[in-house]
Design a protein around this motif. Structure first.
Motif, short mmCIF file in Angstrom:
data_model
loop_
_atom_site.label_atom_id
_atom_site.label_comp_id
_atom_site.label_asym_id
_atom_site.label_seq_id
_atom_site.Cartn_x
_atom_site.Cartn_y
_atom_site.Cartn_z
N CYS A 238 0.76 -1.14 -0.03
CA CYS A 238 -0.09 -0.08 -0.01
C CYS A 238 1.06 1.32 0.00
O CYS A 238 1.64 1.49 1.12
CB CYS A 238 -0.99 0.23 1.13
N ALA A 239 0.91 1.93 -0.96
CA ALA A 239 2.06 2.95 -1.22
C ALA A 239 1.57 4.38 -0.42
O ALA A 239 2.60 4.65 0.30
CB ALA A 239 1.85 3.68 -2.76
N LYS A 240 0.36 4.27 -0.11
CA LYS A 240 -0.22 5.26 0.84
C LYS A 240 0.30 5.12 2.43
O LYS A 240 0.75 5.82 3.04
CB LYS A 240 -1.50 5.31 1.03
N LEU A 241 0.29 3.86 2.84
CA LEU A 241 0.77 3.47 3.95
C LEU A 241 2.37 3.33 4.13
O LEU A 241 2.82 4.05 4.99
CB LEU A 241 0.23 1.99 4.44
N GLU A 242 2.91 3.02 2.90
CA GLU A 242 4.46 3.20 2.76
C GLU A 242 5.05 4.76 3.08
O GLU A 242 6.02 4.81 3.86
CB GLU A 242 4.89 2.39 1.64
N GLU A 243 4.28 5.53 2.54
CA GLU A 243 4.43 6.98 2.63
C GLU A 243 4.23 7.36 4.13
O GLU A 243 5.26 8.07 4.54
CB GLU A 243 3.60 7.86 1.83
N GLU A 244 3.19 7.00 4.75
CA GLU A 244 3.00 7.30 6.20
C GLU A 244 4.33 6.54 7.02
O GLU A 244 4.75 7.35 8.13
CB GLU A 244 1.99 6.63 6.76
N LEU A 245 4.68 5.33 6.85
CA LEU A 245 5.66 4.54 7.49
C LEU A 245 7.04 5.44 7.08
O LEU A 245 7.84 5.74 8.38
CB LEU A 245 5.89 3.31 7.13
N SER A 246 7.23 6.14 6.02
CA SER A 246 8.59 6.59 5.68
C SER A 246 8.92 7.87 6.67
O SER A 246 9.88 8.35 6.72
CB SER A 246 8.69 6.93 4.27
N GLU A 247 7.74 8.40 7.15
CA GLU A 247 7.77 9.69 7.91
C GLU A 247 8.17 9.64 9.28
O GLU A 247 7.89 10.43 10.06
CB GLU A 247 6.59 10.44 7.52
N GLY A 266 6.53 -2.91 2.75
CA GLY A 266 6.59 -3.36 1.45
C GLY A 266 7.93 -2.63 0.43
O GLY A 266 8.26 -3.30 -0.40
N LEU A 267 8.25 -1.44 1.14
CA LEU A 267 9.25 -0.85 0.71
C LEU A 267 10.75 -1.67 0.80
O LEU A 267 11.48 -1.93 -0.36
CB LEU A 267 9.42 0.46 0.95
N ASP A 268 10.75 -2.46 1.77
CA ASP A 268 11.95 -2.96 2.08
C ASP A 268 11.95 -4.40 1.17
O ASP A 268 13.10 -4.63 0.58
CB ASP A 268 12.02 -3.49 3.69
N LYS A 269 11.00 -4.77 1.20
CA LYS A 269 10.71 -5.87 0.02
C LYS A 269 11.13 -5.63 -1.52
O LYS A 269 11.72 -6.25 -2.24
CB LYS A 269 9.37 -6.59 0.21
N LEU A 270 10.46 -4.47 -1.84
CA LEU A 270 10.82 -3.91 -3.21
C LEU A 270 12.23 -3.55 -3.35
O LEU A 270 12.61 -3.98 -4.20
CB LEU A 270 9.77 -2.66 -3.17
N ILE A 271 12.97 -2.99 -2.44
CA ILE A 271 14.25 -2.70 -2.45
C ILE A 271 15.09 -3.78 -2.44
O ILE A 271 16.00 -4.04 -3.45
CB ILE A 271 14.70 -1.77 -1.34
N LYS A 272 14.93 -4.77 -1.88
CA LYS A 272 15.83 -5.85 -1.81
C LYS A 272 15.19 -6.78 -2.94
O LYS A 272 16.26 -7.31 -3.70
CB LYS A 272 15.24 -6.97 -0.45
N ALA A 273 14.20 -6.85 -3.48
CA ALA A 273 13.91 -7.62 -4.72
C ALA A 273 14.34 -6.99 -5.96
O ALA A 273 14.92 -7.59 -6.92
CB ALA A 273 12.23 -7.61 -5.18
N SER A 274 14.73 -5.49 -5.67
CA SER A 274 15.31 -4.97 -7.04
C SER A 274 16.72 -5.04 -7.29
O SER A 274 17.10 -5.28 -8.04
CB SER A 274 15.04 -3.25 -6.79
N TYR A 275 17.23 -5.08 -5.90
CA TYR A 275 18.86 -5.41 -5.90
C TYR A 275 18.97 -6.66 -6.36
O TYR A 275 19.91 -7.14 -7.09
CB TYR A 275 19.24 -5.27 -4.35
N SER A 276 17.97 -7.78 -5.89
CA SER A 276 18.36 -9.04 -6.34
C SER A 276 17.80 -9.22 -7.94
O SER A 276 18.70 -9.98 -8.62
CB SER A 276 17.35 -10.11 -5.69
#
Length: 364
Positions: A238-247, A266-276
């Protein structure tokens, strides 16, 4: 390495980008809010670096990073210049891989360019535009190579056959990345920079109300089935929740995640998946002065890994003193791992592994 965040207008690209980079990219409820691509660097989460920093009471902690590029929303006809198509295509061509954000939520307050929520239709809209752009690139290349075949150039004749196969694949609506190609064939076409040859992660963007049922959500399931057919990965968030979490600070972030029943953002998952996805790994250096993760491609040999730190290290490479992260943590200190015979001296042909802690010996 650059990851391009793409998708139709109003699917949550800029909201996701804001969350990833905390860069405050403008986000609004109208198409083409993002015109020039926003660019931000983000750290790759790595608990190993956190542990090593505490172990060495280090003065400086440095994580591996990935560059994310928030690219303008695309519409049908982009390959022919519709909307901001030409800018979109040029910006995506400069990235190494794609994070394709797909809208999987209902919200009457946020307009959809096609007037309805249909994740597969959205994916195919962008996929087709990229295919059309690749066909145009391919046609120009075939014209050029075709002239060379007239002289009997064997290399050109072989390339022409390859290009015909690629054209047939694209004409059938399939991206280049789903073709079975040899390493030599991939080497032949790498300078064509086909857009559909870029690796993709599909980001299924849901609402906060869908988080508790995200694994069984029908929209998300459709995206997973589509991605499975082409061997792509899906991250649902949920991009909206991820934005809240980032703050939030770490404590408040942990509490909010607990409220939603999630143990990793979800962001940590996305960043790790992108790296992989890009075939990247990290080797580590550790000491009082700095603990750091260094990004390299899988299969990199020790001298080239040393060159990531400084060109002199590669030029004057002698040996690499290597211990695995797991061994160091198990026995608690470098001296203890040496006593156990777990610290190795490796030469120029050693292929660095993810999590190797390395001290390079060099002389220039």
């Amino acid at each position: 390495m650059k990851i391009g965040i793409v998708g139709l207008p109003n699917v949550g690209k800029s909201t996701l980008f804001n969350a990833i980079t905390k860069a405050g990219a403008e986000s609004a409820n109208y198409p083409f809010c993002t015109i020039e691509p926003n660019i931000g660097m983000v750290c790759v989460p790595d608990k190993r670096i956190d542990v090593l920093s505490k172990m060495y009471d280090t003065d400086k902690t440095t994580y591996a990073t990935i560059e994310f590029v928030d690219i303008a929303g695309l519409v049908k006809g982009a390959s022919k210049g519709e909307g901001l198509g030409n800018k979109f295509l040029s910006h995506i061509r400069e990235t190494d891989a794609i994070a394709h954000v797909v809208r999987c939520f209902e919200d009457e307050q946020i307009v959809h360019v096609d007037g309805k929520i249909d994740p597969i239709s959205d994916i195919e809209t962008i996929s087709l535009e990229l295919i059309f752009a690749d066909i145009e690139t391919l046609t120009k290349r075939m014209d050029r190579v075709g002239k060379m075949t007239k002289s009997g150039d064997k290399k050109a004749i072989a390339e022409m056959e390859l290009l015909r196969r690629i054209k047939e694949h694209l004409d059938n609506g399939k991206p280049v990345r789903t073709m079975e190609l040899t390493d030599d064939e991939r080497d032949t076409i790498k300078d064509a920079f086909f857009l559909t040859d870029k690796k993709v992660i599909y980001v299924a963007n849901v609402s906060e109300n869908q988080i508790s049922t995200i694994d069984t959500d029908p929209y998300v399931q459709k995206v997973r089935e589509y991605a499975k057919a082409e061997g792509a990965e899906v991250i649902a968030l949920c991009a909206k929740l991820e934005e809240e979490l980032s703050e939030l600070d770490d404590e408040d972030k942990e509490m909010l995640m607990k409220d939603y029943g999630i143990d990793e953002s979800g962001l940590d998952k996305l960043i790790k998946a992108s790296y992989s996805l890009l075939g990247l790994i990290s080797f580590l250096t550790a000491g009082k002065q700095e603990c750091r993760a260094w990004t390299i491609k899988k299969g990199t040999k020790a001298p080239q890994a040393a060159g990531k730190i400084h060109s002199d290290f590669e030029r004057g490479f002698i040996k690499a003193e290597v211990v695995s992260y797991d061994d160091l943590i198990k026995y608690g200190s470098m001296n203890a791992t040496k006593e156990k015979g777990l610290v190795r001296l490796e030469g120029k042909d050693y292929i660095v592994k993810d999590g190797d802690i390395i001290l390079f010996r060099f002389n220039v």
